[in-house]
Design a protein around this motif. Structure first.
Motif, PDB file in Angstrom:
ATOM      1  N   SER A 143       0.845  -1.196   0.000  1.00  0.00           N
ATOM      2  CA  SER A 143       0.000   0.000   0.000  1.00  0.00           C
ATOM      3  C   SER A 143       0.874   1.237   0.000  1.00  0.00           C
ATOM      4  CB  SER A 143      -0.930  -0.001   1.217  1.00  0.00           C
ATOM      5  OG  SER A 143      -0.172   0.023   2.417  1.00  0.00           O
ATOM      6  N   LYS A 144       0.305   2.323  -0.516  1.00  0.00           N
ATOM      7  CA  LYS A 144       1.000   3.611  -0.524  1.00  0.00           C
ATOM      8  C   LYS A 144      -0.035   4.700  -0.732  1.00  0.00           C
ATOM      9  CE  LYS A 144       4.622   6.240  -2.930  1.00  0.00           C
ATOM     10  NZ  LYS A 144       5.379   6.636  -1.721  1.00  0.00           N
ATOM     11  N   ASP A 145       0.164   5.846  -0.080  1.00  0.00           N
ATOM     12  CA  ASP A 145      -0.760   6.960  -0.247  1.00  0.00           C
ATOM     13  C   ASP A 145      -0.905   7.300  -1.722  1.00  0.00           C
ATOM     14  OD1 ASP A 145      -1.234   7.180   2.419  1.00  0.00           O
ATOM     15  OD2 ASP A 145       0.036   8.948   2.744  1.00  0.00           O
ATOM     16  N   GLY A 146      -2.166   7.476  -2.141  1.00  0.00           N
ATOM     17  CA  GLY A 146      -2.428   7.826  -3.536  1.00  0.00           C
ATOM     18  C   GLY A 146      -2.634   6.635  -4.431  1.00  0.00           C
ATOM     19  N   PHE A 147      -2.515   5.410  -3.843  1.00  0.00           N
ATOM     20  CA  PHE A 147      -2.665   4.196  -4.634  1.00  0.00           C
ATOM     21  C   PHE A 147      -3.591   3.219  -3.924  1.00  0.00           C
ATOM     22  CE2 PHE A 147       1.219   6.117  -6.007  1.00  0.00           C
ATOM     23  CZ  PHE A 147       1.293   5.836  -7.368  1.00  0.00           C
ATOM     24  N   VAL A 148      -4.213   2.375  -4.705  1.00  0.00           N
ATOM     25  CA  VAL A 148      -5.101   1.361  -4.161  1.00  0.00           C
ATOM     26  C   VAL A 148      -4.251   0.209  -3.636  1.00  0.00           C
ATOM     27  CG1 VAL A 148      -6.993  -0.225  -4.632  1.00  0.00           C
ATOM     28  CG2 VAL A 148      -6.872   1.974  -5.831  1.00  0.00           C
ATOM     29  N   GLY A 149      -4.353  -0.066  -2.336  1.00  0.00           N
ATOM     30  CA  GLY A 149      -3.611  -1.191  -1.779  1.00  0.00           C
ATOM     31  C   GLY A 149      -4.095  -2.494  -2.383  1.00  0.00           C
ATOM     32  N   ASN A 150      -3.216  -3.484  -2.394  1.00  0.00           N
ATOM     33  CA  ASN A 150      -3.593  -4.749  -3.015  1.00  0.00           C
ATOM     34  C   ASN A 150      -2.804  -5.887  -2.386  1.00  0.00           C
ATOM     35  OD1 ASN A 150      -4.927  -6.494  -4.682  1.00  0.00           O
ATOM     36  ND2 ASN A 150      -4.329  -5.481  -6.587  1.00  0.00           N
ATOM     37  N   THR A 151      -3.276  -7.112  -2.617  1.00  0.00           N
ATOM     38  CA  THR A 151      -2.589  -8.316  -2.145  1.00  0.00           C
ATOM     39  C   THR A 151      -2.110  -9.118  -3.336  1.00  0.00           C
ATOM     40  OG1 THR A 151      -4.662  -9.556  -2.069  1.00  0.00           O
ATOM     41  CG2 THR A 151      -3.980  -8.419  -0.058  1.00  0.00           C
ATOM     42  N   PHE A 152      -0.992  -9.841  -3.124  1.00  0.00           N
ATOM     43  CA  PHE A 152      -0.371 -10.613  -4.192  1.00  0.00           C
ATOM     44  C   PHE A 152       0.066 -11.956  -3.618  1.00  0.00           C
ATOM     45  CE2 PHE A 152       0.302  -6.119  -4.675  1.00  0.00           C
ATOM     46  CZ  PHE A 152      -0.091  -5.859  -5.982  1.00  0.00           C
ATOM     47  N   ALA A 153      -0.323 -13.021  -4.287  1.00  0.00           N
ATOM     48  CA  ALA A 153      -0.029 -14.365  -3.790  1.00  0.00           C
ATOM     49  C   ALA A 153       1.419 -14.741  -4.084  1.00  0.00           C
ATOM     50  CB  ALA A 153      -0.963 -15.379  -4.426  1.00  0.00           C
ATOM     51  N   VAL A 154       2.041 -15.395  -3.087  1.00  0.00           N
ATOM     52  CA  VAL A 154       3.354 -16.021  -3.281  1.00  0.00           C
ATOM     53  C   VAL A 154       3.113 -17.516  -3.261  1.00  0.00           C
ATOM     54  CG1 VAL A 154       5.713 -16.252  -2.420  1.00  0.00           C
ATOM     55  CG2 VAL A 154       4.445 -14.134  -2.026  1.00  0.00           C
ATOM     56  N   THR A 155       3.153 -18.133  -4.407  1.00  0.00           N
ATOM     57  CA  THR A 155       2.822 -19.551  -4.497  1.00  0.00           C
ATOM     58  C   THR A 155       3.920 -20.407  -3.877  1.00  0.00           C
ATOM     59  OG1 THR A 155       3.789 -19.645  -6.717  1.00  0.00           O
ATOM     60  CG2 THR A 155       1.425 -19.241  -6.561  1.00  0.00           C
ATOM     61  N   LYS A 156       3.575 -21.634  -3.561  1.00  0.00           N
ATOM     62  CA  LYS A 156       4.545 -22.566  -2.990  1.00  0.00           C
ATOM     63  C   LYS A 156       5.735 -22.711  -3.937  1.00  0.00           C
ATOM     64  CE  LYS A 156       1.235 -25.453  -0.445  1.00  0.00           C
ATOM     65  NZ  LYS A 156       0.731 -26.833  -0.264  1.00  0.00           N
ATOM     66  N   SER A 157       6.927 -22.689  -3.355  1.00  0.00           N
ATOM     67  CA  SER A 157       8.123 -22.778  -4.177  1.00  0.00           C
ATOM     68  C   SER A 157       9.227 -23.454  -3.387  1.00  0.00           C
ATOM     69  CB  SER A 157       8.583 -21.379  -4.605  1.00  0.00           C
ATOM     70  OG  SER A 157       9.834 -21.436  -5.245  1.00  0.00           O
ATOM     71  N   LYS A 158      10.086 -24.177  -4.088  1.00  0.00           N
ATOM     72  CA  LYS A 158      11.253 -24.777  -3.456  1.00  0.00           C
ATOM     73  C   LYS A 158      12.456 -23.854  -3.520  1.00  0.00           C
ATOM     74  CE  LYS A 158      10.027 -29.643  -3.980  1.00  0.00           C
ATOM     75  NZ  LYS A 158       9.846 -29.831  -2.530  1.00  0.00           N
TER      76      LYS A 158
END
Length: 621
Positions: A472-487
């Protein structure tokens, strides 16, 4: 044992001459001969006879410090510091308190140390970050640590794995005579078998390397034909005479030996040793070109520093070079181990910020600063001699966390380095100072950092587990991002944030619905992202006044829903106020189930119920 063996040649005899007298002579002589067990008894006799003063208390504390008896050392440093002491005494007292988990009391003594020695790098680091311990406690776990079956009831340390053999240093040979400092046998080099299941068996002495004095630890060349190892300079009949204490002062020295059939021969002392300082704990790079070691030789920043020397193809050596202040401090740095990549150095330090005693650190010698490995590698006690075999994916370390120097097996936890890059989704512009959090699959926030000038935040997480990044940051729409399973070893997340472009009508600020979970009134992360848009609009329009209306679904009684919606409205208002909007610019009203978004009666679906649990924002002024 480790603490003594490494420090025998450089223990500072830091006392005020005028404080010595005929009463302390016997104890002082034992102390100066490094016979700490007997010295402690003599100093305690003076305490019992009422003949103790600040000098005696300090000597008694230093005696226990040198034996790493942290409880007794702290007890007597407390008595010693009732009178004015030198800066190093306050530092040692702080370390002993920290080694007993008394961090607040340790900080108090560190402040005294910093006042007495403000330019000392340890003082500077403390004043910059006095409350660093909680961060160390919360560091991502990098290794599993388990007791090794190679340990005995005597001191064992310095284990290193080459092929299927473990070499280590031990005082287990009860047939050898004891020396006065800790009343344990002299140290020898041992070899043991490393089995496929990770067990270590069949430990035997490496007879051709050992002498009648202290020997070990060692390091071995990649082809297995050359070893460098620590031994006493008495081996070469080199020592200094302390006539006053009738003592021969030997130094730790590094020797070289080459394979001779099934044994080692051609043992020779390296040319940069000296009877005036110690040189010990060698570690040879895998390419065989650089030998790292610890020494208190001239040019050291502290008591003992880590050095390196070039190993030339013709068998000669370059000029030893100090590794500088990124590694070394005014304290002690020792037990270097250079990893298979020839650039990653592990070492132990009592001068850098740690959990207590010696802590193990890691540094990329080509860039960056040294970092503490955190728990469970480090504890409040002495942790040192970290080694790792990259081919086997296994290693060892040593610690006195259980009251004795023991060897522990090290196994890495599979980790992924997550690089988050925050950008403007429309322009691709890098966004610095964005708030970035990483959460586990239970939505627990693991850590929160601000993006750097490159728009980056780096996290290390465990393999084969899902994570979520929130940005998130002022002036921007906060969002979520997936971190998929990884080795692993790396994962990159492009966190592109949309600029806030809120629809403002004559009567309303139109946001995506601020939904609430069933029967709850707390603001969710998704709701917070939307409310941040409202806050941005209100900051851009300082005269705007808003009414927040909160609604429920139609489950539950009218009265209950009225109260629930009122709590939701107040939560919404409080969130907005907490972000810097004046309280008189936003009011809140709970509407209960009176104004459903979807009038579905008794047959509402879960999706329709969710749509009805919402907040709306009317422009009052």
């Amino acid at each position: 044992m480790k603490n003594l063996y490494i420090t025998l040649s450089f223990v500072a005899i830091s006392f005020t001459i005028s404080a010595q007298n005929k009463d302390t002579a016997a104890a002082d002589k034992l102390y100066n001969r490094y016979e700490y067990v007997d010295a402690a008894k003599e100093y305690l006799n003076l305490v019992e006879k009422g003949k103790a003063d600040g000098y005696v208390y300090k000597q008694l504390a230093d005696t226990y410090f040198n034996m790493f008896n942290t409880a007794e050392a702290a007890k007597w440093y407390a008595k010693a510091t009732e009178t004015q002491q030198d800066a190093e005494t306050y530092y040692r007292y702080a370390q002993m308190l920290k080694a007993n988990g008394k961090y607040e009391e340790s900080n108090a003594q560190m402040r005294k140390f910093a006042a007495a020695a403000p330019s000392d790098s340890r003082a500077v680091a403390f004043m910059k970050n006095p409350n660093y311990v909680p961060k160390l406690m919360d560091k991502t776990k990098l290794f599993n640590i388990n007791p090794s079956d190679v340990s005995s009831d005597k001191s064992d340390f310095g284990a290193v794995l080459y092929d299927n053999a473990v070499y280590f240093t031990s005082a287990r040979n009860g047939a050898r005579k004891n020396y006065g400092a800790l009343e344990e046998p002299f140290l020898d080099i041992y070899r043991a078998d490393y089995n496929a299941d990770g067990t270590v068996t069949n430990a035997t002495t490496v007879g051709t390397l050992n002498s009648q004095y202290h020997d070990g630890p060692l390091t071995m060349s990649a082809d297995g034909n050359t070893v460098y190892f620590t031994s006493d300079s008495f081996r070469e009949n080199k020592f200094e005479k302390d006539k006053k204490n009738k003592l021969k002062l030997g130094r730790n020295s590094i020797y070289k030996a080459t394979k001779n059939g099934d044994s080692w021969g051609n043992i020779e002392i390296l040319p940069f040793n000296s009877k005036e300082f110690s040189t010990s704990n060698p570690s040879l790079s895998r390419d065989g070109k650089t030998l790292y070691f610890s020494s208190d030789r001239p040019g050291s920043l502290g008591g003992v520093d880590i050095w390196k020397v070039a190993v030339n193809e013709d068998g000669t050596y370059g000029e030893p070079q100090n590794l500088g202040n990124k590694v070394n401090t005014e304290g002690h740095e020792s037990f270097p181990f250079i990893a298979d990549d020839n650039k990653t150095l592990y070492f132990a330090s009592s001068g850098k910020q740690g959990l207590g005693g010696m802590d193990i650190f890691k540094i990329d010698l080509t860039e960056g600063d040294a970092t503490n490995l955190g728990k469970p590698v480090n504890t409040e006690k002495d942790d040192f001699a970290f080694t790792f075999n990259g081919v086997k994916g296994a290693g060892f370390m040593s610690s006195n966390r259980n009251g004795n120097d023991d060897i522990f097996a090290v196994s890495p936890i599979c980790g992924v380095d997550v690089l988050v890059l925050v950008t403007n989704a429309k322009t691709g512009e890098i966004l610095s100072n964005a708030s970035v959090s990483i959460l586990d699959d239970q939505k627990n926030v693991i850590a929160t950092e601000m993006s750097n000038a490159k728009g980056e935040v780096k996290y290390r997480v465990e393999c084969d587990k899902p994570y979520v990044v929130q940005a998130s940051k002022d002036g921007f729409v906060g969002n979520t991002f997936a971190v998929t399973k990884s080795k692993g070893p790396n994962a990159k997340i492009d966190a592109a944030l949309q600029p806030i472009e809120t629809i403002i009508t004559e009567n309303e600020i139109v946001l995506n619905p601020i939904y609430f979970e069933f029967d709850k009134s707390n603001i969710t992360q998704d709701g917070a992202f939307e409310l941040d848009k409202l806050i941005q609009v209100m900051k851009s329009n300082p005269n705007m006044v808003i009414l927040a209306k909160s609604h429920t679904d139609n489950r539950g009684s009218n009265k209950y829903n009225e109260l629930l919606s009122d709590r939701r409205a107040k939560s919404t208002r409080q969130y907005v106020i907490s972000r810097g909007i004046a309280a008189n610019r936003i009011s809140a009203k709970g509407m209960g189930e009176l104004e459903p978004k979807v009038d579905c009666g008794e047959n509402c679906t879960e999706e329709q119920h969710a749509q009805n649990r919402r907040s709306e924002f009317l422009i009052v002024k």
